[in-house]
Design a protein around this motif. Sequence first.
Motif, PDB file in Angstrom:
ATOM      1  N   ILE A   1      62.362  -2.618 -34.076  1.00 46.68           N
ATOM      2  CA  ILE A   1      61.773  -2.180 -32.801  1.00 46.68           C
ATOM      3  C   ILE A   1      60.454  -2.912 -32.550  1.00 46.68           C
ATOM      4  O   ILE A   1      60.214  -3.441 -31.464  1.00 46.68           O
TER       5      ILE A   1
ATOM      6  N   THR B   1      60.995  -6.571 -31.741  1.00 49.72           N
ATOM      7  CA  THR B   1      61.589  -6.702 -30.400  1.00 49.72           C
ATOM      8  C   THR B   1      60.533  -6.452 -29.323  1.00 49.72           C
ATOM      9  O   THR B   1      60.446  -7.191 -28.334  1.00 49.72           O
ATOM     10  N   ARG B   2      59.717  -5.420 -29.540  1.00 55.07           N
ATOM     11  CA  ARG B   2      58.642  -5.116 -28.567  1.00 55.07           C
ATOM     12  C   ARG B   2      57.684  -6.293 -28.456  1.00 55.07           C
ATOM     13  O   ARG B   2      57.316  -6.718 -27.361  1.00 55.07           O
ATOM     14  N   TYR B   3      57.273  -6.826 -29.620  1.00 62.32           N
ATOM     15  CA  TYR B   3      56.358  -7.969 -29.622  1.00 62.32           C
ATOM     16  C   TYR B   3      56.974  -9.153 -28.864  1.00 62.32           C
ATOM     17  O   TYR B   3      56.317  -9.795 -28.046  1.00 62.32           O
TER      18      TYR B   3
ATOM     19  N   PHE C   1      57.317  -8.568 -25.104  1.00 57.96           N
ATOM     20  CA  PHE C   1      55.983  -8.565 -24.498  1.00 57.96           C
ATOM     21  C   PHE C   1      55.434  -9.991 -24.397  1.00 57.96           C
ATOM     22  O   PHE C   1      54.794 -10.351 -23.396  1.00 57.96           O
TER      23      PHE C   1
ATOM     24  N   LEU D   1      50.961  -1.838 -26.738  1.00 55.78           N
ATOM     25  CA  LEU D   1      50.970  -3.300 -26.784  1.00 55.78           C
ATOM     26  C   LEU D   1      49.786  -3.841 -26.002  1.00 55.78           C
ATOM     27  O   LEU D   1      49.448  -3.336 -24.933  1.00 55.78           O
TER      28      LEU D   1
END
Length: 345
Positions: free
Chosen positions: A279, A282-284, A287, A308
Amino acid sequence: MNHKKAKRIGILTAGGDCPGLNAAIRGVGKTAIVAYGMDVIGFNAGFTGLIDKDYIHLREKDLSGILTVGGTILGTSREKPYKIVKEGDSDKPDQIKENYKELELDCIVCIGGNGTMKTANRLSEEGMNVIGIPKTIDNDVWGTDVTFGFDSALQIATEAIDRLHTTANSHQRVMIIEVMGHTAGWIALYAGMAGGGDIILLPELEYNIRSVCKKIEQRYEDKKPYSIVVVAEGIKHPEGKSAASYLAEAIHLYTGIETRETVLGYVQRGGSPTPMDRILATRYGAFAAECIAKECFGVMVAVKNNQLTTVPLEEVGGKVSLVTPDHPLIVKSRKMGVSFGDEFL
Ligand code: F6P
């Protein structure tokens, strides 16, 4: 009609590998392609691929099926293009600039640790658009609360401590487990707490071998004839030995109790990422693609208080995030009787 050319980005993974790299590549790539119609290429073997113009095109379908896979589909290396070791090395930065132009790149996404962020900042200073994504099992990248890879390493280290507990108990031995972390004690601190370590030794806290032995002897007298010592690889110890083998010898010498050591090593960096790392990576990644779309460059993506955010690369380069002596986990552990090897200094 808007005829503006679609953005073209390059992704690379540099430094030691860790679980979640493919999840991050997928996060950047898919978001860049699906949401923004960008063209994506991946450089092979970290900065080496950028210097040698060694790359592959990454289509959306190339990014499917890699979320759970350990390592990096792009490969990695410890190449530092600004470090001059031999003749010809000084040409590398110019080669990178030339390739950046020739490949008509609008941004390079550098996924890596502290060293990678330092290089990313140099590229940015040279006028290239760069975004950094922090990864490492060590969790020591300055400017973010957490790096991906850390949670996976923590799970592996914790499981190893759990397994050592049962054999330590059966044989009434002192078991030493050395975990990675480079100069930081994050893995040792977290795995030590999660695995119920009796003694936790971190590079950030000065320890005394007599203090360590006193704690072990105290446990023995309290009818706890086994002890688990979790040690970070970066603690001070005599050269030529691992931290664990030094401690094993010294503890046996001073206490007479049978002692065994385990150096966990590279298993901490291998295999599939935990759900949390999937997670986070993937978020990094997603973003970072959003930042590129907004033309926000020269930054590292980061998490602060679970939000973030971005940090200027020039602030990150050359710094390391270390455990502070007043870290809440240290304070709580001490109150429960865990030793950090500094009680009788
Ligand atoms: O930075 C990750 C890390 O695994 C450290 O924990 C360790 O000290 C180092 O890399 C090992 O580096 P190498 O892969 O070059 O042996």
